[in-house]
Design an enzyme around this catalytic site. Structure first.
Site, PDB file in Angstrom:
ATOM      1  CG  ASP A 102      -2.188   0.706   1.088  1.00 52.29           C
ATOM      2  OD1 ASP A 102      -2.320   1.457   0.119  1.00 52.29           O
ATOM      3  OD2 ASP A 102      -3.074   0.545   1.963  1.00 52.29           O
ATOM      4  CG  ASP A 140      -9.406   2.415  -0.680  1.00 53.94           C
ATOM      5  OD1 ASP A 140      -9.044   1.230  -0.753  1.00 53.94           O
ATOM      6  OD2 ASP A 140      -8.734   3.303  -0.109  1.00 53.94           O
TER       7      ASP A 140
END
Ligand code: DGJ
Length: 734
Positions: free
Chosen positions: A483, A553
């Site tokens: 990430d 997301d």
């Protein structure tokens, strides 16, 4: 040979299966761009399609190009690459400052080589060949005697893959310092401006929306100054003829294999010419090139399609799937995963994770991924990045112990990291406050309560490599989610001299690519998934290291139609991490059926992201059915060709089709966001089938002729809000 130098005409002819690309060397000096388009079998007459003595008021004549009584100006000619400082006053591809303060670059042809295969691009991601027959490479050396600068233009023509790559290397062969201020990887001139500009824009949770707009008379520019390619623009654009659609018309695609600051665009001029450009963003960039040093600009992949935008995308998909992606999972089916992020966020312990895994296993899920919050004191996003030691309160048996328990259930185990970051509240920051990007005397702006490690430093890169290798060596970790959750601010490095501070953005990328190369090559059996607050750095550069990428997301099935549709312009579906999440959706509050959520996620790299322990037995059974179904079709989605039949950006309905590699199976999916009575498309035409073949629909055994499906379409019936339909057709082989 896919690349020929025609001695008589002094023309370089690059050929792929369906395209030609031609450059013309005039007076052994200047390199003109003559042609890019449908494949030519002969170049007869091509030189007469351009007037090299074209005059234009206020365009100066190059003093090196005087020909008899005629004068030439590079300001109006189609240039292969352009330099600042002399007669070409359009947007320069190359701009430098020399020791005496001069900014004039004048390159002259020196030599060229043509070789089979494709050399590696040092330190940068690139497409590659597996044998010498796949591609040829042309390197043209240009030299400036006065400054000693050499530029090498490198082109690879992939024959079967039907794409051409370009990159540029600058070498300082002189004795003075050179400050490179701009070095585009691509610059190309078209003789007209009858194009529309297609690009992908967005933001967090809304990545890669599609925009198509006529060229303006001026500069149409997309870029990132955020330190990564970003959520806002993707390093990709296409020029499409005004009549071009998914299925027909001319389209040129340009995709940059780079994950940092970039700029790209199209500039049109008074003569209705167009110059396209693409490369590292020259904003806040300066690279000091000392004697004998070289600088490599990243690779651009160019695709020309005479048959519409769909064919351009399919060409990118195949090339990127097979000759950009690497490692075991390039060709192998990837496991169906479940990620605990939306199920628990930071609130978990070993027991909770094991319970999720146990239920997931019953449903047939293959890999359990533990997301953020397993290390340091991290119970929220305000601390501990950099402290990569297990939180024993949550995980008394550590990562190894948990991974072994997951393995004992018959599942693989995956782990989240955010290696490029450091929290101010961390032991690492207390020990090394100078390890982050910062400028002495200025504050350090936090984003998500974190700072960015300075990857232009070798010691920082080594630290990251060590942490990752230690975990991968000591625990049975089959998957890593990598990430990266912020943009860069106060970009400075404690290690670099003042005159090299504008190199940091690019040095950061080189450091990151080096880490990724080292770790992914050392652990070829581990599946790496990229992520940057969802799809914030989902670019072709990253896909040389990661086999898949968390697309967004935003896991809402309706939002995903837009995101996955836009992303598919250049990225193959197998790269797109797509998960079924809970309803009401955590980002949008929308409720969609489990069926629709499954059907949308199956059009990417399928997975789940919800608390299965809170679901009913019926729901778990439905998940089990989805997984069984997905396993029966996943190869079609992974390796097949994608056709975009209906766009969510244009109508109420989205429809995608996938045709298997052997062309014998067709998967058709369609979705409605908002039903409109009698308006929702209820008959959709398929594409890419064999006109004369018959196809049997798996769901009901009905037979349809390929011509009927393509020309008349398949009846969908009225779809209600958030409904989906999926069908599979098998070609009847006699
Ligand atoms: C951002 C990612 O996109 C999410 O999937 C999740 O991993 C969080 N970060 C964790 O902090």
């Amino acid at each position: 040979m896919a690349i020929i130098f025609n001695e008589e005409k002094k023309m370089f002819h690059l050929q792929t299966k369906k395209t030609s690309y031609v450059m013309w060397l005039v007076d052994d000096y200047v390199l003109l761009h003559l042609y890019y388009g449908e494949r030519l079998e002969s170049l007869a007459g091509l030189e007469d399609t351009v007037n090299i003595f074209e005059e234009s008021g206020f365009s100066a004549n190059d003093y090196n190009l005087e020909k008899k009584d005629n004068l030439m100006s590079t300001d109006v000619l189609p240039m292969e690459y352009s330099f600042f400082g002399s007669t070409d006053l359009r947007k320069p591809a190359f701009h430098a400052q020399y020791e005496n303060g001069s900014r004039i670059t004048k390159m002259k042809y020196l030599s060229h080589t043509i070789t089979a295969s494709k050399p590696k691009l040092k330190g940068l991601p690139a497409t590659y060949t597996e044998n010498d027959k796949e591609a040829d490479t042309l390197e043209i050396k240009m030299h400036d005697e006065l400054t000693g600068l050499t530029l090498i233009y490198r082109y690879t023509a992939f024959n079967e893959y039907d794409a051409i790559t370009r990159s540029v290397t600058a070498v300082n062969e002189g004795t003075q310092k050179i400050n490179i201020k701009s070095i585009m990887s691509l610059s190309m001139d078209f003789y007209d401006n009858e194009f529309e500009f297609i690009h992908l824009w967005g933001g967090w949770g809304r990545e890669r929306y599609l925009e198509r707009t006529p060229l303006i008379r001026g500069n149409m520019n997309i870029e990132s100054r955020r330190g990564s390619s970003s959520h806002h623009h993707s390093p990709f654009f296409a020029l499409a003829r005004k009549n071009a659609s998914e299925e027909q018309g001319e389209v040129y695609g340009f995709s940059l294999l780079y994950s940092g600051n970039f700029e790209a665009g199209a500039e049109t001029y008074n003569r209705e010419h167009t110059r396209v450009y693409m490369g590292i963003n020259s904003f806040d960039f300066n690279w000091l090139l000392e004697e004998r040093e070289e600088f490599n600009a990243p690779e651009v992949v160019m695709v020309y399609s005479a048959n519409g935008i769909g064919e351009m995308s399919r060409t990118y998909h195949k090339l990127y799937r097979e000759r950009l992606a690497r490692g075991k999972f390039r060709d192998k089916e990837r496991p169906i995963l479940i990620n605990n992020w939306e199920a628990t966020y930071f609130d978990f312990d070993e027991e909770k994770i094991l319970n999720i895994a146990k239920t997931a296993k019953i449903a047939g899920i293959e890999l359990m991924v533990l997301d953020d919050g397993w290390f340091g004191k991290r119970d929220s996003d305000n601390c501990s990045l950099g402290d990569w030691y297990e939180n024993k309160r949550k995980l008394p048996n550590g990562i190894k112990g948990l991974a072994e328990k997951i393995n004992a259930l018959g599942m693989q185990f995956g782990l989240w990291f955010e290696p490029e970051m450091i929290s101010v509240n961390s032991d690492l920051y207390r020990a090394h406050p100078d390890w982050c990007l910062h400028v002495e005397g200025r504050g350090r702006s936090e984003s998500r309560r974190q700072l960015i490690l300075d990857l232009s430093r070798d010691d920082v890169c080594e630290y990251i490599i060590n942490i990752l290798c230690t975990y991968l060596e000591n625990a049975p970790i089959a998957y890593i989610k990598w990430d990266m959750n912020r943009n860069m601010t106060e970009v400075g490095s404690a290690k670099l001299s003042p005159d090299r501070q504008q190199e940091i953005y690019h040095r950061y990328m080189l450091g990151l690519y080096n880490i990724l190369e080292t770790v992914t090559q050392k652990f070829p059996d581990v599946l790496f998934e990229g992520c940057s607050g969802g799809g914030g750095r989902f670019d072709a550069g990253m896909m040389h290291y990661f086999n898949q990428y968390w697309t967004s997301d935003d896991t809402d099935a309706v939002e995903r139609l837009y995101i996955q549709h836009g992303t598919s312009m250049v990225m193959p579906p197998v790269f797109m991490g797509a998960h079924v999440s809970a309803v009401p959706n955590h980002q949008t509050g929308r409720t969609t059926s489990l069926k629709m959520r499954g059907d949308v996620a199956m059009c990417g790299q399928f997975g789940y992201e919800l608390d299965v322990t809170k679901m009913t037995d019926e729901e778990i059974e439905e998940i089990a059915k989805q997984i069984k179904y997905y396993k029966s079709v996943r190869e079609i989605i992974h390796k097949g060709d994608m056709y975009r039949l209906k766009s969510p950006f244009e109508c109420n309905c989205t429809a995608w089709e996938f045709i298997s590699e052997d062309e014998n199976t067709v998967l058709f999916s369609c979705f409605t966001a908002q039903a409109k009575l009698y308006l929702t498309e209820n008959r959709i035409r398929l594409s890419g089938l064999e006109q004369t073949a018959d196809y049997k629909r798996r769901e009901d055994g009905k037979i349809f002729n390929g011509g009927v499906l393509m020309n008349n379409g398949i009846l969908i019936g009225e779809l209600r809000d958030f409904e989906s339909k999926v069908m599979v057709f098998d070609k009847i082989i006699n």
